[in-house]
Design a protein around this motif. Structure first.
Motif, short mmCIF file in Angstrom:
data_model
loop_
_atom_site.label_atom_id
_atom_site.label_comp_id
_atom_site.label_asym_id
_atom_site.label_seq_id
_atom_site.Cartn_x
_atom_site.Cartn_y
_atom_site.Cartn_z
N SER A 404 0.82 -1.22 0.00
CA SER A 404 0.00 0.00 0.00
C SER A 404 0.85 1.26 0.00
CB SER A 404 -0.93 0.00 1.21
OG SER A 404 -1.87 -1.03 1.10
N LYS A 405 1.96 1.24 0.72
CA LYS A 405 2.82 2.43 0.75
C LYS A 405 3.41 2.70 -0.64
CE LYS A 405 4.48 2.92 5.48
NZ LYS A 405 5.67 2.96 6.34
N VAL A 406 3.82 1.63 -1.27
CA VAL A 406 4.38 1.79 -2.62
C VAL A 406 3.30 2.31 -3.56
CG1 VAL A 406 5.45 0.60 -4.55
CG2 VAL A 406 6.11 0.01 -2.21
N LYS A 407 2.11 1.75 -3.44
CA LYS A 407 1.02 2.20 -4.31
C LYS A 407 0.76 3.69 -4.14
CE LYS A 407 -1.69 -2.07 -4.69
NZ LYS A 407 -2.99 -2.70 -4.42
N ARG A 408 0.74 4.13 -2.91
CA ARG A 408 0.48 5.55 -2.67
C ARG A 408 1.59 6.40 -3.29
NH1 ARG A 408 -0.72 7.56 3.32
NH2 ARG A 408 1.38 6.74 3.63
N ALA A 409 2.83 5.97 -3.12
CA ALA A 409 3.95 6.71 -3.69
C ALA A 409 3.88 6.73 -5.21
CB ALA A 409 5.27 6.10 -3.21
N VAL A 410 3.50 5.58 -5.81
CA VAL A 410 3.40 5.50 -7.28
C VAL A 410 2.33 6.47 -7.78
CG1 VAL A 410 2.69 4.01 -9.19
CG2 VAL A 410 4.28 3.15 -7.48
N VAL A 411 1.18 6.49 -7.08
CA VAL A 411 0.10 7.40 -7.50
C VAL A 411 0.57 8.84 -7.43
CG1 VAL A 411 -2.19 8.25 -6.87
CG2 VAL A 411 -1.72 5.80 -6.85
N GLN A 412 1.34 9.18 -6.40
CA GLN A 412 1.84 10.55 -6.28
C GLN A 412 2.82 10.88 -7.41
OE1 GLN A 412 3.35 10.28 -2.30
NE2 GLN A 412 1.45 11.01 -1.36
N VAL A 413 3.65 9.90 -7.80
CA VAL A 413 4.58 10.11 -8.92
C VAL A 413 3.80 10.31 -10.21
CG1 VAL A 413 6.34 9.02 -10.35
CG2 VAL A 413 6.50 8.89 -7.85
N ILE A 414 2.77 9.48 -10.42
CA ILE A 414 1.97 9.60 -11.65
C ILE A 414 1.29 10.96 -11.69
CG2 ILE A 414 -0.01 8.66 -12.89
CD1 ILE A 414 0.76 5.90 -11.83
N SER A 415 0.83 11.45 -10.54
CA SER A 415 0.21 12.78 -10.49
C SER A 415 1.21 13.85 -10.94
CB SER A 415 -0.29 13.06 -9.07
OG SER A 415 -0.80 14.36 -8.97
N ALA A 416 2.44 13.74 -10.44
CA ALA A 416 3.47 14.70 -10.86
C ALA A 416 3.75 14.57 -12.35
CB ALA A 416 4.75 14.48 -10.05
N MET A 417 3.81 13.32 -12.85
CA MET A 417 4.05 13.10 -14.28
C MET A 417 2.96 13.76 -15.12
SD MET A 417 5.21 9.13 -14.45
CE MET A 417 6.89 8.61 -14.08
N ALA A 418 1.71 13.63 -14.68
CA ALA A 418 0.61 14.19 -15.46
C ALA A 418 0.75 15.70 -15.62
CB ALA A 418 -0.72 13.85 -14.79
N HIS A 419 1.22 16.37 -14.60
CA HIS A 419 1.36 17.82 -14.66
C HIS A 419 2.53 18.26 -15.52
CE1 HIS A 419 -1.34 17.60 -11.21
NE2 HIS A 419 -1.61 18.88 -11.41
N HIS A 420 3.45 17.34 -15.81
CA HIS A 420 4.66 17.72 -16.58
C HIS A 420 4.75 16.99 -17.91
CE1 HIS A 420 6.38 20.18 -13.36
NE2 HIS A 420 5.94 19.26 -12.51
N GLY A 421 3.63 16.46 -18.40
CA GLY A 421 3.59 15.92 -19.76
C GLY A 421 4.14 14.54 -19.95
N ALA A 430 -0.17 2.87 -19.43
CA ALA A 430 -0.02 1.97 -18.28
C ALA A 430 -0.18 2.73 -16.97
CB ALA A 430 1.34 1.28 -18.33
N MET A 431 0.29 3.98 -16.95
CA MET A 431 0.13 4.78 -15.74
C MET A 431 -1.35 5.07 -15.47
SD MET A 431 3.32 5.27 -14.92
CE MET A 431 3.97 3.87 -15.80
N LEU A 432 -2.07 5.38 -16.55
CA LEU A 432 -3.50 5.65 -16.39
C LEU A 432 -4.24 4.42 -15.89
CD1 LEU A 432 -4.50 7.82 -19.47
CD2 LEU A 432 -4.54 8.47 -17.07
N GLU A 433 -3.92 3.27 -16.49
CA GLU A 433 -4.58 2.04 -16.06
C GLU A 433 -4.29 1.74 -14.60
OE1 GLU A 433 -4.83 -2.73 -17.22
OE2 GLU A 433 -3.83 -1.31 -18.56
N TYR A 434 -3.10 2.07 -14.16
CA TYR A 434 -2.74 1.84 -12.76
C TYR A 434 -3.59 2.70 -11.84
CZ TYR A 434 0.09 1.31 -8.56
OH TYR A 434 0.51 1.03 -7.29
N ILE A 435 -3.78 3.95 -12.22
CA ILE A 435 -4.61 4.84 -11.40
C ILE A 435 -6.02 4.29 -11.30
CG2 ILE A 435 -5.70 7.12 -11.34
CD1 ILE A 435 -2.92 7.35 -10.47
N VAL A 436 -6.56 3.83 -12.43
CA VAL A 436 -7.93 3.30 -12.42
C VAL A 436 -7.99 2.03 -11.57
CG1 VAL A 436 -9.78 2.40 -13.87
CG2 VAL A 436 -8.41 4.31 -14.68
N GLN A 437 -6.96 1.20 -11.63
CA GLN A 437 -6.93 -0.01 -10.80
C GLN A 437 -7.00 0.34 -9.31
OE1 GLN A 437 -3.37 -2.02 -11.95
NE2 GLN A 437 -4.37 -3.26 -13.54
N GLN A 438 -6.28 1.38 -8.93
CA GLN A 438 -6.31 1.77 -7.51
C GLN A 438 -7.66 2.38 -7.13
OE1 GLN A 438 -3.68 0.38 -6.15
NE2 GLN A 438 -3.14 0.07 -8.31
#
Length: 1663
Positions: A404-421, A430-438
């Motif tokens: 769960s800790k890793v998942k939360r960290a991954v989601v936070q990284v993906i959020s940062a990625m989304a803001h920077h293209g 794959a990042m989007l699918e991961y967010i939907v999975q969570q």
């Protein structure tokens, strides 16, 4: 005088600094600071001299003085001259360096003094410090620390000195051998470096702008060598941390060549500290400063150290963060700052190090790496731009991590990625699918972790994922084309069901944005994109999940909103219709919650929405395609029974709209072959599907069902060996049950005109064929309850369908008897005492429908059916109380089914005979010994009678011949032990009476007033006590008697006589009550049987306690007493005391008739009063006072009076004898206070108490009080009783201490509520004034005195006689009587204030006489006189007052400081009234008394007794060893506050009077210090000449015995001094005052010492 005076004040305070109480010490310091505020130099000089002269003063006290000096210096630095400053510097320097050892608090305080001086006189401080900072000599620890702190507090003043300081300090570094010295040197170097950097950063404001960085380079370089190469290697952790903290800012001042040269050693040296220290935030901060310095000079060496740097920093970031630990959190922030520096200078090396770390399986490593990655994506966006593909590819393994800790960290990284293209790059999907999975994580799996575990809850991962998806969709514009239409792919897969709500919300937002951009373009472009779901799949999915609208965070509303947005892509014709219908559905959801929503209604609304949409489309191809998609999605919902059930209904609805019969038949066949028959919800759903489809395709549906029954799959279950290869026996029964349900739903849903023709031939025949099979020619029926339930349910639906048909009346149901027999078999097979399945409910519903069809059942078969159904329901054991579970609801439904069946049978025979037949079936249950069976039987009876009444049609006047029998059966049950049975019995009687009226020819809407009274009686039967219950039964009997025809009376009586033996005793008693009511006219015959009744009385009272026996006994006594009153009373008075309950009831029976009651009461009153109330005897020969023992005859008469008057019927007689009874019993109470029982009765009382024989305790006084209460209650004075009860007066009457107060409360209540009775009561009481019993004189005086508080005595013209009577008692030998006389005279002010002037001289003379009463050793008469004067002063003539004002003021002044709280309170209050009385005409001689009273009044505001300061008095002052002798003076005025408010106007100072009025209002909280400050301010402003007198008076209270007053006295003095002009100093003997305050500084109470110190601080005013 100024300097010696301030010095003396300071000396007194400084001598008190050694007080042991911390609060006193704090106040002494505050006082010193106050002196310093006025005379800073003198105070500082005194402190400096005190410290010099007291070398042996302990360092904690020296510390306090130094801190006071620091405060004074800080606040007045600009006022100090250089001589004073020099002395302070020398003192502080000496104090700081006197002890070679470290004494932290003391030396720190001295250092702070120097720093405070250095803010202005930095040169002088530096001169002193440099004197103690000599080359070659190791300085004192705090010398170095002072230099360091000076550099912080005076940057511009210190930096110019730093070159010389550093040049002196550098050689000393090698001399420092102790770690403490090295630490302080490091601290100094750190502060010097930080000050230098600040100075250089603000050169434009600096005094010397020529200062350059290289000025300090060589010195810092030398210091660096010592710190890094030598001290950093120390074993002392504190020193290492100090070194590393210094190295950070020092690195910015090192020469660039030196820094470049040292970096290969410096960085590893700093990094090594990570392993040696647990708290590493200082290390990380310093490392960040070093890295910034290295980058600023363009260091190349940094590249070589990068690997070790990254490894060490990464290890720090992987330490788990404790949210409660600010140090760890601070360290992580500093470490991330280091990563930012490295990312900007070496992005490739950083990523090459970080990205492989993501492949590790270690949780902390992976979480830490992701945290760094997110940080550099945000903070070093430009450097990471070209690295996006590498970063995306490195996320492959973290995406698979379940932690769960890793998942939360991954989601936070993906959020940062989304803001920077990043997500626009390949791999972003794959990042989007991961967010939907969570987002799809199931909430039910998010269990709480035990405390201590660090793993976050799963819901935190889901919540952050949901938030991230929505934020990315709505706030990051560049993501729109990435998310649309890609997110649509996640709608239909089942594994993403949990994410539907956030998915739909994001998709709605994205779709609306696209519509705004291109309104006419389709939203979904399928151009070869095979992964997107079809419109049919989207519509099916969204409609199905909407059936559970509140799951997954309200997914129903979200799905419908998305469906509405996509209307054009679903079908072009749906837009306008959906805009209306979907809005209504959403509004319906908003109006409800998960708890209030009806699932059935909601599903029906969705099906109507689907039917409406299909009608709008009206395209068979589109509809067939949709139905195929629905069938295709059915397996997707195998784990979701509710959604699958609804989808089956949708399939049926869609097939019903299809016009292609081949498609319909094919899909129905597939449904039958693929259904999962093991699941109940699916079986029900499949049946609903066939039923809905049959609405439009009845023939095809029946044909497909019959084809399936004939198919090979179904036939394999038939045969003796039952070779059904792939299904078990249980599975076969479930298949059969499903088919039977299908037939039932087809019959229920299909058009009624088509069902009649198919009911027997097709539907029922096939149902029974599925239910039973033939084996070897023998019909075998299954025992499976599930299959039986399916058959019963389907038969019920078929019968209901037939009955609801318009042709049902002409339909001849040939198989009716067979079906009834089958249903009865099912019912009989059920266990009679328990209810676990709805079989019998469904079977009875089927029978109720069948009974209404032709042909009619045979009589025996119908009787058996009724008997079987009753037995199957009535005998079921009830659920335990409080457990209203599913079984309770099932039972209620079954009972309703039984009611429907019995009504349907009765409907066919609506005659008295038919009703009688039903009641005969119910009669055994009505008389059952089990309460729950009686309740059920009466409920059914009431239901049937009501039904019979509602459907009654009388064509000719005929007799209701069995009315008497039925009423006799039901009416005794009105007293059943079960409340529910009682109410149902009343309902039955009510219906029967209206049936009789109907048979007499009255219309159905006629309402009979007599019969309607039953409804009002019905509510009283829920939880009544026995008396009310049988009274209600009597009323019911009266109603029956009025409406029962004469010819039915005999039947009714005979039936009631049979009920006398009813096992339920209540019903037996009810029968007795009803018989007595019916035979009421025979009551005269009982008079002839009086001798026999009296004979029965004596035997029955011993044998039984039945109510009717006791009633008979009471009636007999009444008859006998009517003829022989004296004999009966004499006989009953001879009964043993205490009276038992039977004797008491017989006494009460004598109150039935008023004339007899008055005769009995007069006899008892005469017996009570003529004998002596008590006799005195000594229990012990040497006892000091005799015991009083009650005499028997008056005691028995008192008890009898109470019993007679406790009967309500005694009211008229009590009213007639009210004055005699009241006065006699009040005097009886006074004579029995403290009186004991005779010894023989005491023993008997103890035995009775242990065995509970007596009805109440036999206390003489309590008995008299109870009798007195009974007089008031029966005499119509209930308000008097209630008022005395509320005030606790009855309890007070029985006690020696509270008797007077109780009498006063009784008199007050009588005056208010029973005024017209007072003349005769007073007349009866006046005779007691000459009584030989002192107690009676006291009681009568107290009663009459209290009457004067009310104006009623004036209205009744009793005032003069009452005053004369009281005045005559002023010389009574009893002090209590004299005191009560004064109270009564003073009460005239309350009751008749207009009469005070007329009697003023007499009243004032009496009060003054009371003040001088010398025969009262406890001065209570004087106390009463003061209270009385306070009342009378405002009402008397001014001429009468002038003669007594001064005498009274002088006489009461000693009481101000009395040890007794009551005397203080009342005397101060009277003083206030004296002031009030002379407002505007205050003579000088009295003004003198006012001034003299100011100080006591002000100080007694802090009286330890709140009543003196705030409350005027209390209800009574206890006389030692005697009874209470007082009462409440007033609850409104407040003693000191009131007196001060009254004094204000006489002082002729409006401002002072206003202060008194503002602060001293009644009921308002008082801030004493604020009030005293304001009062003293105005006193000294307008009356400065009073200073000496006020101060000298307050000095008297310095020795008060109360510490609060002792503390208030110096406080008053301090405020007076604070506000007086200095020139008034001559009025005060300062030597005496300071001596007194100095003495108070040694008081045992800390609060006193605090106030003394505070006042001493204010005496600086006279300096």
């Amino acid at each position: 005088m100024s300097e010696p005076y301030v010095k003396k004040l300071s000396t007194i305070l400084l001598d008190s600094v050694t007080d042991k109480d911390p609060l006193v010490q704090e106040q002494v310091c505050s006082a010193l600071c106050a002196l310093g505020e006025s005379q800073p130099e003198e105070t500082l000089s005194a402190c400096e001299e005190h410290l010099r002269q007291h070398e042996k003063l302990a360092h904690p006290y020296r510390t306090m003085i130094l801190r006071a000096m620091e405060t004074i210096v800080s606040n007045h630095i600009s006022e100090l001259d250089k001589d004073m400053v020099r002395a302070i510097i020398l003192l502080a320097s000496s104090e700081m360096t006197k002890a070679k050892d470290l004494v932290s608090d003391w030396q720190q305080a001295a250092s702070s003094v120097l720093v405070a001086v250095g803010k202005r006189f930095v040169g002088m401080v530096m001169e002193e410090m440099l004197g103690k900072f000599q080359p070659g000599v190791l300085p004192h620890y705090f010398v170095v620390q002072t230099l360091a702190n000076l550099s912080v507090f005076n940057v511009f003043g210190m930096v110019p000195f730093l070159t010389s300081v550093l040049s002196t300090m550098l050689p000393m570094l090698g001399m420092a051998k102790h770690d403490s010295m090295r630490v302080v040197f490091c601290c100094a170097l750190q502060r010097f470096s930080e000050s230098t950097l600040e100075y250089l950063a603000n050169l434009d404001q600096a005094p010397d702008p020529t200062v350059r960085k290289d000025t300090f380079a060589s010195d810092i370089s030398s210091a660096y060598d010592t710190l890094f190469h030598h001290w950093l290697q120390s074993r002392e952790a504190k020193l290492r941390l100090a070194v590393v903290e210094a190295l950070g800012p020092m690195s910015h001042l090192l020469p660039s060549e030196k820094l470049e040269e040292q970096l290969p050693k410096l960085l590893p040296g700093v990094l090594a500290l990570y392993k040696k220290h647990a708290e590493t935030s200082h290390v990380s901060k310093s490392l960040g400063q070093i890295l910034e310095a290295a980058v600023s000079v363009g260091s190349r060496t940094l590249e070589v150290q990068l690997d070790s740097l990254l490894a060490a920093l990464h290890a720090q970031i992987c330490v788990p963060v404790e949210t409660t630990s600010p140090l760890v959190t601070s360290n992580q922030k500093e470490v991330l700052r280091c990563f930012t520096v490295l990312a900007c200078c070496s992005p490739e090396r950083l990523l090459a190090f970080l990205l492989p770390k993501l492949d590790t399986s270690n949780e902390r490593t992976r979480v830490g790496t992701l945290q760094v990655l997110r940080h550099i994506i945000n903070s070093a966006a430009a450097q990471m731009e070209v690295k996006k593909p590498f970063i995306l590819s490195s996320m492959r393994l973290p995406l698979l991590d379940p932690n769960s800790k890793v998942k939360r960290a991954v989601v936070q990284v993906i959020s940062a990625m989304a803001h920077h293209g990043y997500l626009e790059q390949p791999g972003g999907e794959a990042m989007l699918e991961y967010i939907v999975q969570q987002c799809a994580l199931p909430p039910e799996a998010q269990h709480q972790k035990p405390s201590g575990e660090e793993e976050p809850q799963a819901d935190s991962v889901r919540d952050i994922s949901v938030s991230t998806l929505y934020l990315v969709s709505t706030t990051v514009d560049r993501m729109s084309d990435v998310l649309w239409p890609h997110l649509l792919e996640f709608l239909t897969p089942v594994r993403f069901t949990g994410a539907l709500t956030p998915l739909c919300r994001s998709l709605v937002h994205l779709a609306q944005k696209r519509q705004e951009a291109a309104a006419d373009a389709p939203l979904i472009q399928y151009d070869g994109n095979v992964t997107l779901p079809s419109p049919y799949a989207i519509a099916t999915r969204l409609l199905t999940v909407s059936s559970s609208p509140y799951l997954g965070g309200s997914r129903g509303a979200a799905s419908l909103c998305l469906l509405n947005v996509l209307h054009r892509d679903i079908h072009p014709l749906l837009g306008q219709r959906w805009a209306t219908t979907i809005a209504l559905l959403l509004e319906y959801l908003e109006e409800h919650t998960e708890k209030t929503l009806s699932q059935k209604e909601w599903e029906e609304k969705l099906l109507v929405f689907l039917r409406d949409s299909l009608a709008v489309v009206s395209d068979n191809t589109w509809i067939c395609q949709l139905s195929l998609e629905m069938c295709k999605q059915l397996p997707c919902y195998n784990g979701m029974p509710q959604e699958k059930n609804f989808l089956y209904k949708c399939v049926g609805t869609t097939l019903g709209a299809a016009s292609s019969k081949d498609v319909v038949r094919k899909l129905l066949q597939e449904l039958l072959e693929t259904a999962r028959y093991q699941e109940e919800a699916e079986r029900e759903g499949l049946a609903c599907c066939f039923g809905i489809c049959a609405i439009s395709h009845l023939d095809d549906t029946l044909a497909q069902l019959e084809d399936f029954v004939r198919s090979d799959v179904f036939r394999k279950s038939i045969g003796i060996f039952n070779i059904f290869k792939d299904r078990s026996d249980n599975d076969i029964d479930k298949v059969k049950g499903t088919l039977i349900l299908c037939y039932g739903h087809v019959a229920a849903q299909a058009p009624r005109e088509l069902v009649l023709a198919r009911a027997e031939t097709d539907i029922l025949r096939n149902m029974f064929q599925c239910f039973s099979t033939k084996v070897l020619g023998i019909k075998v029926e299954t025992k499976d309850p599930g299959l039986q339930l399916c058959l019963v349910q389907s038969v019920c639906m078929v019968c209901q369908a037939i009955c609801s048909s318009a042709q049902a009346g002409s339909f001849h149901f040939a198989r009716k008897a067979e079906l009834v027999a089958q249903m009865m078999d099912f019912i009989k097979a059920e266990p009679p005492d328990s209810l676990r399945t709805p079989i019998r409910k469904k079977a009875m519903l089927a029978c109720s429908h069948l009974s209404s069809l032709e042909p009619e059942l045979e009589e025996q078969l119908q009787s058996d059916m009724i008997h079987s159904c009753l037995h199957s329901v009535m005998a079921v054991l009830p659920e335990p109380e409080g457990e209203d579970g599913p079984q309770e609801f099932l039972y209620l439904d079954t009972m309703h089914a039984l009611e429907d069946l019995l009504r349907s049978i009765l409907r066919r025979n609506m005659t008295p005979q038919g009703l009688q037949l039903m009641v005969e079936h119910l009669s055994p249950w009505i008389k059952s010994p089990r309460g729950y069976e009686r309740v059920r039987a009466l409920g059914l009876s009431a239901c049937l009678l009501q039904f019979f009444l509602e459907h009654l049609h009388v064509s000719a006047l005929v007799p209701f011949h069995n009315l008497g029998l039925l009423v006799g059966l039901f009416s005794p049950r009105c007293a059943d032990l079960w409340p529910a049975t009682r109410q149902e019995a009343v309902s039955c009687v009510y219906s029967l009476l209206y049936l009789q009226l109907g048979y007499e020819g009255f219309s159905r809407d006629y309402r009979d007033d007599v019969a309607e009274r039953l409804l009002t009686l019905k509510d009283g039967l829920v939880h009544p006590d026995p008396a009310i219950l049988f009274h209600t039964c009597h009323s019911i009997a009266q109603i029956i008697a009025k409406r029962l025809p004469p010819d039915q009376l005999i039947n009714l009586l005979l039936t009631l006589f049979e009920s006398l033996g009813d096992p339920d005793k209540n019903c037996s008693r009810a029968a007795t009550v009803m018989i007595n009511c019916l035979l009421k006219e025979r009551g005269s015959m009982l008079l002839e049987k009086v001798p026999e009744i009296m004979s029965v009385l004596r035997s029955k009272l011993q044998e039984t306690r039945e109510e009717h026996v006791l009633q008979s006994a009471q009636h007999s006594v009444y008859v006998l007493a009517s003829q022989h009153c004296v004999a009966v009373v004499t006989s009953l008075l001879g009964s043993p005391l205490p009276f038992d309950s039977h004797t008491c009831s017989l006494w009460r029976a004598l109150a039935v008739e008023p004339g007899l009651s008055a005769q009995v009461l007069g006899l008892l009153l005469e017996r009570m009063s003529r004998d002596v109330p008590f006799k005195e005897s000594r229990a012990f020969l040497l006892s000091s006072s005799p015991d009083r023992v009650a005499t028997l005859l008056p005691l028995a008469a008192t008890c009898a009076l109470h019993e007679v008057m406790s009967a309500p019927a005694s009211g008229p007689a009590v009213t007639e004898l009210y004055p005699q009874l009241f006065a006699g019993l009040l005097l009886r109470v006074s004579c029995t206070v403290g009186v004991q029982l005779p010894r023989n009765l005491q023993a008997k009382e103890r035995r009775a108490g242990s065995s509970a024989l007596a009805s109440r305790t036999l206390d003489p006084c309590s008995t008299a009080v109870d009798a007195l209460r009974a007089v008031l209650l029966r005499g119509g004075s209930e308000d008097v009783v209630q008022r005395v009860e509320l005030e606790g007066g009855w309890e007070l009457l029985s006690t020696s201490a509270g008797h007077e107060d109780g009498v006063a409360r009784l008199a007050s209540a009588m005056a208010k509520f029973a005024g017209p009775r007072l003349p005769l009561v007073m007349k009866a009481l006046l005779g007691a004034h000459s009584s030989v019993y002192e107690a009676q004189r006291v009681t009568s005086t107290a009663f009459l005195a209290e009457l004067l508080t009310s104006n009623v005595v004036n209205d009744l013209m009793l005032l003069e006689s009452l005053l004369d009577n009281l005045a005559a008692r002023q010389k009574d030998p009893c002090a209590s009587v004299r005191r009560l006389v004064l109270r009564g005279l003073a009460n005239l002010a309350s009751g008749s204030p207009d009469k005070v002037r007329a009697h003023g001289p007499q009243l004032l003379t009496a009060m003054i006489s009371g003040l001088d009463d010398g025969d009262d050793p406890h001065s209570l008469v004087a106390l009463e006189a003061m209270a009385g004067l306070a009342k009378l002063l405002g009402l008397a003539e001014p001429e009468d007052l002038r003669a007594v004002l001064l005498h009274t003021a002088i006489r009461i002044r000693p009481f101000f400081d009395s040890e007794k709280m009551e005397f203080r309170s009342v005397s101060i209050r009277l003083f206030g009234h004296l002031n009030k009385a002379c407002h505007g005409a205050c003579e000088d001689v009295f003004l003198e008394q006012v001034v003299g009273g100011l100080v006591p009044l002000l100080l007694h505001l802090r009286d330890p007794q709140a009543s003196v300061a705030a409350v005027s008095g209390r209800r009574g002052w206890g006389e030692p060893g005697g009874a209470g002798t007082g009462r409440a003076l007033s609850a409104a005025p407040q003693a000191c506050r009131f007196a001060l408010r009254m004094c204000g106007p006489n002082l002729e100072c409006e401002e002072l009077a206003a202060v008194f009025q503002k602060h001293l209002q009644d009921g308002r909280g008082l801030h004493f210090g604020e009030f005293l400050n304001a009062a003293c301010k105005h006193l000294m402003c307008y009356f400065p000449d009073l200073l000496g007198r006020l101060v000298s008076t307050s000095l008297f209270y310095f020795k008060s015995s109360w510490e609060d007053v002792r503390a208030a006295a110096p406080m008053l003095t301090g405020f007076l001094v604070l506000h007086v002009e200095p020139q008034q100093q001559a009025q005060v003997d300062l030597e005496q005052l300071m001596a007194a305050l100095q003495l108070l500084l040694k008081d045992p109470a800390p609060k006193v010492r605090v106030k003394a110190a505070e006042t001493l601080g204010r005496l600086v005013k006279f300096a």
